[in-house]
Design a protein around this motif. Structure first.
Motif: not given
Lengths: 292, 438, 314
Positions: C249, C272-273, C247, C288, A136-137, A134, C268, C265
């Motif tokens: 989101f 992020v949260q 993934q 992740a 965002q990580l 992912p 991913v 929810r």
């Protein structure tokens, strides 16, 4: 796969000529028209809403066409943000990334598909595996790296990583190259042609269709990329279109008329590009089809 | 066939080559342009440069840039504004961990506690108490900055930049077509704007086939049911106490009853602005419980509108209600600390707020003595109530945001409770208290 | 589009040739491979593996985004396993994938078949199907929030008219994920349609004509000619779209903002949260990492199973 091995695709035109129009055909067209319009309805609504005054955007039940056409939204959009500049910023980032990443992806894909070297399979698996991360990580370490390179708030922070790394592109191109018969290359190789010569004179030309497809997807992804520009760009002179559009969303409430106009401004070029490019794909296939 | 296959490569290669070189040229040109186009040229630069970061819509962005120009002259340093147009937390966090955050930046209520604890922002109390500061703490309504203090109640790590009190906007046309002869502002002036009056209005609207009021799980939309009823929300130590307060229970009970009867619709966890705004703009909703930020959009609607304060038990008082606000904070690692402090001081001072907020119409000053901003232009007719609501109002209770996990869990819990038909005022209070008081 | 895990012996390295020549050739090949790979290899290392290594290190650390990270052992992982919300997110993610991936693939495949027969109008229709791909998320959210609003939705009106129950899409816990899947199918259709049509157009008409001469019915042609010849495309799309939908989101973010209920929810979204709202980068990285392992396993299974059903044209 066999994208290029076939030479006898039935072109749509010949098919049409061969058979008289039947009720089944009419039904098919009718169904497809309905489905295509339904699918496109949100886009059409967005486009027509960009010419509506505010109260019509929210009219219940919603109407597709504006009653009182207005360009107020566009005026507000252009007053609120420098779209000319944003258009330019987005275009050069998307075009540069597309051009460079097509080249580097095709090169790497060729190595994976056609050259025997130690660790080829493992390395390819590593490429594939990165697709499962992912994104965002990795943004914070990436930000730190960009800081080291001094690329924060420059287009380089967006151009270089995407140009030099595309697991999806490598994957897709490798699959296509593997579908190309080897005989021609092997003959050329026996004649003493180098890998580079084979790649540039034989492989790249044959990749025209898949490169166009990958190019469209790459361009689209870059054009719509929001998170990268948001994190890496600071000065509004460098902002890309999605950032400019998002300004109209506001922290609490959106400026709806400007928002509809701005989103239409950003989306319309994509649809036009697709309309033009898809004809090219069809043409390319029709050409090969007429040869046999 | 092979002819056509091999005649193509040359063209293609040439095309490709020009394409790539063209693209490279393209990449270089804007990079050069960006150097001059950014924010580096001109301006007085005796004190170096100082930058602040904030979210902003285009209107705000425009005024902030003008403000930066003006301030550059005043504090003799080049002042830059950095607009963040999306996920503010992710952007700021990346900048902070990369050591590239602006000298001063906006901090929302969910981030404040963490930034204080992680020592990312610096204490402003010395500066604001000194005579260097163009503003004193006394000028701010007390309820607006409590959330900017550390967990132990010490220090002051941010100053509210502007604010938005929770009021009821109403659509006059919807109300009159529901057969109401007096609108809520008239009811308030007559001293009869109590919760029974609101209930009655909502019932009439519902009978007319339109929606009365839509609320979300945002604290701004429901905490007023505690305080407008005269209930006590928190004690001096910042603990949540409404579970033990009969008036608060009465208020929550009233709210839950309205949800059940359908007088008020619970919108669920929709994004801010998606729940009520669209229907209100469409003329399908009688009330919208938002701040002054709704004004710029409402200026172009065709129906009549005005605001009323939230009702009170007496029918004629303005009760304490939630006030949405954000603060500007000093980066603990600011490159230009001295000028950054000057920037912050001038940003929230009376002059600064007047400059930033005049003509914008989307916020109320967070400082006393600027009443004319909210009433500017005479729209809405009873805009003076914005100021009254701010004076009595309160920003987000510390307990709600004492740690980031609580801050994100609270709306989710509230959502669950509001959706569950078996929720009572007592069970609601108990669950919320358990979460936030830890 | 053959994803072969087998390195097939190529004619060039056939044993009939002198060994010395082969090894020299091999060295030359390796050099060529390095040169061809170098741009992507550089990008892989600097912009992917580097940041990834950092994230992996965080998975075993406590880090709030500031200051120094401290070693956490496996505590991030145990924290995740103890968190019922994560289990719920995992179920939601799988549920979304189960609904969306076959949904979009079957619809895209069927439409691609129909469009083959649409003649000149194909490219016009295709534009309609591609329009959702370029529609901005703002417009997507606005329209679908309207369609999902039970009070005003024409969909619900239609459902009620034919006597079906009209769900409260985004508020009823059991309908949230299916609602997202519907939007996902709508938006993913255009891309897969293009891929399937490219695949269909490359199937030689000779195969189909041969089948026709053999007296195959339309169904038999589809079953025994079209599907096998398209199988590499199907495999490619199923691998990439499973990765994509695991993934998912943005739909949750667009429809629910930062405070989605547990029922909405996905993994991913949780990542992020946890990272950007709760400053818990250790647990976010650990999650992740787990997602990565699961995807690796799923993709590995697909690759292992391909031998049974994927037909290679080569």
């Amino acid at each position: 796969m066999s994208a290029f091995t076939d030479t006898a695709t039935r072109s749509p035109e010949t098919q049409l000529r061969r058979r008289p129009v039947r009720p089944a055909k009419l039904a098919l067209h009718f169904a497809l028209v309905v489905c295509a319009v339904l699918m496109a309805l949100p886009f059409l609504w967005m486009m027509f809403s960009s010419f509506k005054p505010l109260d019509e955007i929210f009219r219940q039940p919603p109407a597709l066409l504006p009653e009182n056409w207005t360009t107020e939204g566009y005026q507000k959009a252009f007053e609120g943000a420098d779209f000319v500049r944003g258009f330019w910023n987005s275009t050069y980032i998307a075009v540069t990334v597309t051009a460079l990443s097509l080249l580097t992806s095709a090169m790497a894909a060729y190595a994976f598909a056609r050259i025997d070297f130690r660790g080829s399979r493992t390395l390819f698996m590593v490429f594939l595996a990165t697709m499962m991360v992912p994104g965002q990580l990795t943004i914070i370490p990436l930000y730190i790296i960009m800081g080291w390179l001094g690329w924060i708030d420059t287009p380089l922070s967006l151009i270089i990583p995407s140009s030099l790394f595309s697991a999806f592109g490598v994957f897709l191109m490798r699959q296509y190259i593997k579908g190309i018969p080897r005989e021609l290359e092997e003959a050329a190789e026996l004649d003493g042609a180098s890998k580079f010569r084979i790649f540039t004179t034989m492989i790249l030309p044959l990749l025209r269709t898949p490169l166009t497809a990958l190019g469209i997807f790459t361009f689209l992804g870059q054009w719509n990329n929001f998170f990268g520009p948001l994190i890496f760009l600071n000065s509004d002179a460098n902002f890309t279109l999605p950032l400019l559009v998002n300004q109209f969303k506001g922290q609490y409430g959106a400026d709806w008329t400007a928002l509809m106009s701005a989103t239409t401004l950003v989306a319309a070029p994509l649809l036009i590009i697709f309309a033009v490019a898809q004809r090219q794909i069809v043409d390319g296939i029709a050409l090969s089809g007429s040869k046999s | 066939m092979s002819d056509s296959l091999f005649s193509r490569p040359v063209d293609r290669r040439a095309v490709l080559r020009t394409g790539i070189f063209g693209a490279l040229g393209l990449a270089a040109a804007p990079a050069l342009a960006a150097c001059g186009g950014g924010s580096g040229s001109g301006g007085p630069s005796g004190g170096g440069s100082v930058t602040w970061g904030a979210w902003a819509n285009p209107g705000e962005g425009e005024r902030y840039k003008k403000f930066a120009e003006e301030l550059s002259k005043k504090i003799s340093a080049k002042v830059n504004f950095q607009a963040v147009v999306g996920d503010y937390e992710a952007k700021l966090l990346s900048q902070l961990s990369g050591g590239a955050a602006p000298d001063a930046f906006y901090v929302g209520d969910g981030m404040m506690a963490k930034f204080i604890q992680a020592k990312q922002i610096a204490d402003l109390s010395d500066y604001i108490g000194s005579d260097k500061s163009p503003v004193t703490l006394k000028e701010f309504p007390e309820g607006l900055y409590q959330w900017c203090k550390a967990a132990d109640g010490t220090g002051l790590y941010g100053l509210p930049v502007d604010c938005n009190p929770s009021v009821l906007w109403f659509n006059k046309d919807v109300l009159s077509s529901a057969g109401l002869s007096q609108d809520p502002s008239q009811l308030f002036d007559a001293g009869s704007w109590d919760f029974d009056a609101l209930t009655a209005v909502l019932e009439k609207v519902r009978a007319s086939g339109k929606k009365g009021l839509i609320l979300a799980n945002w604290w701004f939309n429901w905490v007023w049911s505690i305080t407008a009823f005269g209930g006590k929300l928190q004690d001096e130590a910042g603990k949540i106490v409404f579970a033990d307060d009969p008036k608060a229970q009465e208020g929550l009970g009233w709210l839950l009853e309205q949800f059940k009867s359908g007088n008020i619709t619970y919108a669920g966890s929709l994004p801010k602005g998606q729940s009520g705004d669209a229907l209100f703009l469409a003329g399908q909703l009688a009330f919208n419980n938002v701040g002054r930020w709704a004004l710029p959009t409402l200026k172009s609607v065709k129906f009549g509108y005005d605001i009323a304060p939230l009702p009170s038990p007496t029918g004629k008082d303005i009760m304490p209600v939630p006030v949405a606000t954000a603060a500007i904070a000093l980066n603990a690692k600011a490159k230009n600390r001295e000028k950054a402090l000057e920037l912050i001081g001038n940003y929230v001072s009376k002059d600064g707020q007047k400059f930033r907020l005049s003509g914008g119409g989307n916020a109320v000053p967070s400082i006393t003595g600027l009443d004319e901003i909210a009433t500017e232009g005479g729209v809405p007719a009873h805009a003076k109530w914005f100021n009254d609501a701010v004076a009595k109002g309160y920003a987000i209770p510390n307990a709600f945001v004492s740690n980031p996990k609580t801050a994100t869990d609270l709306p989710v819990l509230v959502d669950k409770l509001f959706k569950d038909p078996s929720t009572t005022a007592a069970s609601f209070s108990q669950a919320v208290t358990k979460l936030v008081n830890g | 589009m053959a994803i072969d895990t087998q390195v097939r012996p190529s004619a060039r390295t056939a044993p009939s040739r002198p060994w010395r020549k082969v090894s020299r050739r091999r060295r030359k090949d390796t050099i060529a491979a390095v040169i061809f790979l170098s741009p992507q290899l550089f990008g892989l290392i600097v912009f992917m593996l580097g940041p990834l290594g950092f994230a992996l290190y965080l998975a075993f650390s406590h880090w709030d985004g500031f200051g120094t990270a401290t070693f956490a052992g496996l505590s991030n992982f145990t924290e995740l396993f103890d968190n019922p919300r994560i289990q719920r997110s995992a179920i939601n993610t799988v549920w979304f994938t189960v609904l969306q991936v076959p949904g979009v693939m079957v619809t895209a495949f069927l439409f691609a078949l129909f469009m083959q027969k649409a003649g000149k109008m194909t490219s016009v229709y295709r534009l309609g199907f591609v329009a959702p791909v370029v529609t901005s998320s703002v417009a997507v959210a606005t329209i679908w929030l309207y369609l999902f609003n039970p009070d005003i939705s024409p969909v619900n009106t239609a459902l009620k008219a034919i006597g079906l129950p009209a769900p409260n899409w985004l508020q009823d816990p059991s309908f949230i994920i299916p609602s997202f899947a519907i939007v996902g199918i709508w938006q993913g259709l255009g891309y897969q349609l293009v891929m399937f049509m490219a695949g269909l157009q490359s199937i030689g008409a000779s195969y189909l004509e041969a089948a026709e001469l053999d007296g195959c019915s339309a169904w038999q042609k589809l079953r025994h000619v079209t599907v096998p010849l398209l199988s590499p495309t199907i495999l490619f799309l199923s691998i990439t779209s499973i990765i994509g939908s695991f993934q998912v989101f943005d739909y949750i973010y667009v429809f629910m903002d930062t405070n989605a209920p547990d029922e909405a929810r996905t993994i991913v979204y949780e990542i992020v949260q946890m990272a950007f709202r709760e400053f818990n980068f250790g647990a976010a990285s650990a999650l992740a990492f787990l997602l990565f392992l699961v995807l690796l396993g799923v993709t590995g299974l697909q690759m292992a199973a391909q031998k049974r059903w994927v037909h290679y044209a080569e």
